[in-house]
Design a protein around this motif. Structure first.
Motif, PDB file in Angstrom:
ATOM      1  N   GLY C  35      -4.919   2.857   6.584  1.00  0.00           N
ATOM      2  CA  GLY C  35      -5.442   2.516   5.262  1.00  0.00           C
ATOM      3  C   GLY C  35      -6.624   1.605   5.409  1.00  0.00           C
ATOM      4  O   GLY C  35      -6.852   1.015   6.465  1.00  0.00           O
ATOM      5  N   GLU C  36      -7.367   1.498   4.317  1.00  0.00           N
ATOM      6  CA  GLU C  36      -8.542   0.634   4.342  1.00  0.00           C
ATOM      7  C   GLU C  36      -8.130  -0.825   4.386  1.00  0.00           C
ATOM      8  O   GLU C  36      -6.969  -1.161   4.249  1.00  0.00           O
ATOM      9  CB  GLU C  36      -9.344   0.841   3.061  1.00  0.00           C
ATOM     10  N   SER C  39      -5.380  -2.502   1.896  1.00  0.00           N
ATOM     11  CA  SER C  39      -4.522  -1.502   1.278  1.00  0.00           C
ATOM     12  C   SER C  39      -3.050  -1.878   1.394  1.00  0.00           C
ATOM     13  O   SER C  39      -2.213  -1.247   0.762  1.00  0.00           O
ATOM     14  CB  SER C  39      -4.775  -0.143   1.918  1.00  0.00           C
ATOM     15  N   LEU C 204      -1.848   4.377   3.340  1.00  0.00           N
ATOM     16  CA  LEU C 204      -1.862   3.602   2.106  1.00  0.00           C
ATOM     17  C   LEU C 204      -3.260   3.666   1.518  1.00  0.00           C
ATOM     18  O   LEU C 204      -4.251   3.617   2.237  1.00  0.00           O
ATOM     19  CB  LEU C 204      -1.509   2.145   2.390  1.00  0.00           C
ATOM     20  N   SER C 205      -3.331   3.772   0.199  1.00  0.00           N
ATOM     21  CA  SER C 205      -4.648   3.781  -0.421  1.00  0.00           C
ATOM     22  C   SER C 205      -4.772   2.590  -1.347  1.00  0.00           C
ATOM     23  O   SER C 205      -3.849   2.272  -2.087  1.00  0.00           O
ATOM     24  CB  SER C 205      -4.848   5.077  -1.192  1.00  0.00           C
ATOM     25  N   ALA C 206      -5.901   1.931  -1.272  1.00  0.00           N
ATOM     26  CA  ALA C 206      -6.074   0.685  -2.040  1.00  0.00           C
ATOM     27  C   ALA C 206      -6.196   0.980  -3.533  1.00  0.00           C
ATOM     28  O   ALA C 206      -6.550   2.071  -3.923  1.00  0.00           O
ATOM     29  CB  ALA C 206      -7.311  -0.050  -1.558  1.00  0.00           C
TER      30      ALA C 206
END
Ligand code: HEM
Ligand SMILES: Nc1ncnc2c1ncn2[C@@H]1O[C@H](COP(=O)(O)OP(=O)(O)OP(=O)(O)O)[C@@H](O)[C@H]1O
Ligand SMILES: Nc1ncnc2c1ncn2[C@@H]1O[C@H](COP(=O)(O)OP(=O)(O)OP(=O)(O)O)[C@@H](O)[C@H]1O
Ligand SMILES: [Mg+2]
Ligand SMILES: [Mg+2]
Lengths: 222, 247, 206, 54, 222, 206
Positions: C35-36, C39, C204-206
């Protein structure tokens, strides 16, 4: 005694040994604070000896409290507290080990130094003896209660003063009984009752404080 | 965001309920207050020793009572919140603290204002006075701790622990201060000097105490509503509520 | 032996970082958490360790909730976060010793020295950690991986601040752990080859 | 009724300052607390509205 | 006034505003410490009023010192101190801005609260006035001197106590003149001389302390 | 415009980290400082900033020793170390504003917002930095690169903890800086493409 308990105790003592100046400074703080009063109040021996129990105990309280502010802070900042929480051991146990190490390193020297300062305040011999006993029985309670404050304020900015605010009111019974013991013996009375109460405070703290501290640590590490 | 933020009681349902309860308690408080003030100023006779100064008793004693009761109630809510992980309870504890601190401060100030004409001093280090001062410190510690932790969940739990530790300590402090004061030189002022209270005075004090109780409940409900709004400002129900507000 | 996460959700401040994260990790399995920035990777890892309480959901170890029987779980867990967990005033060796004792595993000095050798800092074994550079500190912390008997490793950006040679050493240690039937959960922003019997990814995405 | 006149009432037998200060301060605290809470509530709602517009 | 000076001042005031509880805790610390002494010493008003000047000044010293321990610590830990050292501005200037902000936030409130506590110690009205003046003239010196200690102990563990050790001895002149001023007015004498000496201390500190602090900061950041 | 290091040596504790490090960096030039963990990269950068005193040697800026005329040098310098230099209690915007004012450069809010947008965290502009993740904090610190007029940038592992997208953005900002005639000194363990008119490398060995 549990293996992990001994490990933590040994670790903290070793760290204190590596940083001997920390230990020394608690002592010096106690010394300096109790020497400031004669400067502010004047050199009258009668006045000094009458305020001695109070002043010495307040100095002990402050020295204990200030050295306690960092009881868990270093472990928190470098991540070893996390690791302690993840150890397969009851946290209360590890907490008592840390508090005991702290008491050995900071509490005990103050107890041993106190009679020397008592002399400067013109305290008579038996009052000095009572002073040592009172400190010996009371300082564990200070360390144990202070640990709760230290744990609650972990990672909170300005935590040094916040600990003072949380902990000093809780220290008051110890102060009253401790100073009372010395004053009683100065006035020719028995200090027995006061000393028993001090011991009771320490015992109660030993039972309750580690649990509260462990709970507070878990909250703080989130 | 349809997860259950609150396991036992949701603010979404409590918020309007509290809003409905507030006026009732406010009215009760007003009624008791009017009755209490009437008794304290119109009915209660002049004290032959203290003159009219004793009328301070009608705020002083209820405020002192409230200061102690609120601390216990606060600690109970905190304990409940900690045990059941119920946030509403923690919020109630947080909402009570400032009111408790205000009553403590009022007890201290009105006591001082009474002490000056009666004892000739604004303050003496008497057991009761001292323990009231320490109670103020305990309140302030609770408030300071909660306000310096930003994460509400952490603040709730840390505050609850502190309140519990405090409640164990309050009796110890109370007795230690009492013994401290009586074991050495007896205090030069005898607090029992006030005459046996006449029935009217007791009634007046009780009515004022009831008024303070009702007021406390009303104010705590108001504050708990504020706390809910602040904590849940990004939730849908608060957004929906805020639409009607002019900005 | 199985780690199962069921419908985890995490709330930080008033932001919901993620919800309904579920997975099952078997012996020999590797789980990437990707993820970023921001996130919630670190948060998820702390949640799996039990350091953070999930808002919703549960983590199970061998069928039991980790809240129910924390001791069994913790004695099988090794976590390495952003922080190294080293005491600046102790030497690298002493640090390793303390953490081994806390985890109740008995290791002798020989073994610790060879762990430090494996990751290439045997030279620093008797220096206080205070004087080491960022990457050297990280390597002392990672030396625990050569000493532990824990089955489940949870590592938060273990490759950050490491030089190329160390990254390779670490990757091969991870491979070995998995082929010995261990499990690993890892976050990283760097591309590193790790082989495992089964590899999963949680994104995971923010 | 205790009071001969309003001025006697306000004079409080020479203790006017102490009595009225006590009651006045109590009233002040109560009023201030209620007003402060109303303001706080309005502010919270306003902020929520701003957030809702985003 | 220099732009960077104002920036630092504004920044520190803003930070204090964000953490209002920090400010409050300094005050409460002062309040609590000065309430501890009667508990240790006993409630006799005559005794209390005779020790009041000393006790109040010691409490002010401790409150100032403890709140100072973190004057640069936060900036050091998060790297903004490095950035300040690399600003194209004289460091002494930035240091005075930080110290001034600290005094506004921690020193001034203590000065304003002191008379209230003086009342509890049964100090008469004119002594209270002198107390406020003495604190007003003396606390800047406390902040300025304390800054040196805070800078010297940056990044040293257990620095809280170390600061105490370095700084409290330097505070002694301020303590003596400050407590002396109040005591003089209690005894019906003029406090003028003491107050002038206090002002001189503050001025001297203003000239010398920022330079010493800046030098200490440069050493600590290495 | 020229940065020249002459025979620098650095002693840390009782270890000589490096000696006789010399180089000259011209406008548009890029200098990589490479080396293993603990080889002294961070120390060299701090030394070039004047935060650390060299044991032997000197650093010159436009022909003058940086100790002689620090103000000119510092007003041309931007340093970003391991630490971000952000105040946790201020918002990202406020942090940027404070650091711009300290560096005596005037920037308005619009410019700061666009800097934050460039590095992809405009969303966090009004959040206190405290609640940001590692990588997000780093990005706020890096946003200074879009606001500064300094010629010389000294960056200590700017890519660490950044996700792939942010690394790309940062690299292109560096390219632009160099093509505008700026100079950059950088350490990194990651392979990132940066183009410059002239690229040099200083390799430190532990
Ligand atoms: C700062 C000064 C004072 C403080 C902090 C204080 C505090 C308190 C407290 C905490 C109580 C409740 C105790 C209980 O119900 O057990 C109380 C009750 C009372 N106080 Fe004070 N007080 C102060 C001054 C005074 C003065 C000057 C007088 C009268 C000369 C006074 C007369 C009373 C009386 C008559 C009660 C009711 C006692 C009872 O109901 O048992 N107080 N005060
Ligand atoms: N204590 C906290 N209080 C409030 N919010 C927090 C807290 N810690 C983290 N957050 C928020 O949670 C989010 C996720 O943080 P986390 O550290 O888990 O991210 P991450 O995925 O590990 O990012 P990175 O790659 O930068 O390390 C961040 O956006 C941050 O704003
Ligand atoms: N304060 C100090 N006292 C003594 N020695 C130090 C100190 N700081 C660093 N060192 C030593 O200097 C050496 C170089 O440290 P430095 O931080 O410059 O390395 P680095 O090349 O940046 O490494 P990394 O890639 O891990 O960041 C390290 O080996 C360390 O032991
Ligand atoms: Mg992370
Ligand atoms: Mg480095």
């Amino acid at each position: 005694m549990n293996n992990a308990w001994l490990t933590v105790l040994k670790r903290d003592l070793l760290l204190a040994l590596r940083r001997r100046s920390d230990v020394a400074t608690t002592l010096f703080f106690f010394l300096i604070v109790s020497s400031l009063f004669p400067l502010g109040i004047g050199p009258e021996p009668a006045v000094l000896s009458s305020i001695a129990p109070g002043v010495l105990w307040v100095a002990a309280l402050l020295a204990g409290m200030i050295s306690l502010t960092r009881l868990f802070a270093a472990d928190f900042e470098d991540g070893s507290l996390e690791q302690m929480l993840l150890a397969p051991q009851p946290l209360t146990l590890l907490v008592t080990a840390k508090v005991f190490a702290h008491w050995l390193v900071c509490g005990l020297p103050v107890v041993l130094l106190a009679p020397l300062i008592g002399l400067q305040y013109a305290l008579p011999g038996d009052a000095l003896l009572v002073l040592v006993w009172a400190l010996l029985l009371g300082t564990p309670a200070l360390s144990l209660i202070g640990a709760i404050g230290a744990a609650l304020t972990l990672g909170v900015r300005g935590s040094g003063l916040l600990v003072a605010l949380l902990v000093l009111p809780l220290y008051i019974p110890v102060l009253i009984f401790g100073a009372g013991a010395v004053a009683a013996s100065q006035n020719g009375m028995s200090a027995q009752a006061h000393l028993s109460l001090l011991a009771a405070c320490s015992l109660l703290a030993l039972v309750l404080a580690p649990m509260a501290t462990a709970a507070a640590l878990k909250v703080s590490v989130e | 965001m349809s997860i259950h933020w609150f396991k036992y009681s949701s603010p979404q349902t409590f918020y309007p309920l509290a809003g409905k309860m507030i006026p009732w308690f406010a009215w009760l408080a007003t009624i008791f207050l009017v009755a209490g003030l009437y008794i304290s100023f119109a009915i209660a006779p002049t004290d032959f020793q203290q003159g009219e100064a004793y009328r301070i008793i009608f705020v002083h004693v209820p405020a002192a009572w409230m200061s102690m009761v609120i601390y216990i109630v606060m600690a109970a809510w905190a304990a409940l919140g900690l045990a059941l992980n119920a946030r509403l309870s923690a919020m109630m504890a947080q909402a009570l603290a400032p009111t408790g601190a205000i009553f403590t401060l009022l007890a201290l100030v009105t006591g001082s204002l009474w002490g000056k004409p009666m004892w000739g001093a604004w303050w003496v280090w008497d057991a009761r006075l001292t323990s009231e001062l320490i109670l103020l410190f305990l309140y302030l510690g609770f408030i300071a701790l909660q306000s310096s932790i930003d994460d509400p969940r952490r603040a709730d739990r840390a505050g609850a622990l502190l309140a519990l530790v405090g409640v164990v300590n309050v009796p110890i402090i109370y007795f230690s201060v009492k013994w401290w004061n009586t074991l050495h030189q007896g205090s030069s002022i005898n607090m029992g000097a006030a005459p046996k209270m006449a029935m009217t005075m007791l009634t007046g004090m009780l009515l004022m105490a009831l008024a303070f109780w009702m007021y406390t409940i009303a104010v705590a409900l108001m504050r708990v509503r504020c706390i809910m709004l602040e904590r849940e400002r990004s939730s849908d129900w608060v957004k929906a509520l805020s639409v009607g507000v002019k900005s | 032996m199985l780690l199962a996460a069921q419908g985890l959700a995490c709330l930080r401040g008033d932001r919901l970082l993620f919800k309904s994260v579920s997975f099952e990790l078997m012996a020999g399995g590797l789980l990437y958490v990707l993820g970023e920035n921001g996130s919630g990777k670190s948060s998820l890892l702390r949640l799996l360790c039990g350091l953070l309480m999930p808002e919703v959901g549960e983590v199970h170890w061998c069928g039991k909730s980790i809240k129910q029987d924390p001791e069994t779980y913790l004695s099988n867990l090794l976590y390495l976060g952003h922080l190294n967990g080293l005491k600046d005033d102790l030497t690298a060796l002493e640090n390793l010793q303390m953490s081994a004792r806390l985890a109740d595993s008995l290791v002798d000095e020989q073994k610790m020295l060879s762990a430090l050798t494996s990751i290439g800092i045997a030279r620093c074994a008797n220096l206080p950690v205070r004087v080491l550079s960022q990457g050297q500190k990280r390597r002392v912390a990672l030396a625990r991986l050569w000493l532990t008997e824990s089955k489940l490793w949870i590592l938060d950006e273990p490759f950050a601040a490491l030089d190329a040679a160390s990254i390779e050493v670490l990757a091969s240690r991870l491979n070995q752990h998995m082929s010995d039937g261990g499990m690993t959960i890892i976050t990283t922003h760097q591309d590193v080859e790790i082989s495992a019997q089964s590899t999963q990814t949680v994104r995971l995405s923010a | 009724m205790q009071w001969a006149s309003w001025s006697a009432f306000f004079h409080m037998g020479g203790y006017a300052f102490y009595v009225w200060f006590s009651f006045g301060l109590t009233a002040l605290c109560v009023v201030w607390e209620v007003l402060a809470l109303r303001k706080r509530s309005a502010q919270a709602l306003r902020l929520a509205k701003l957030l809702a517009q985003d």
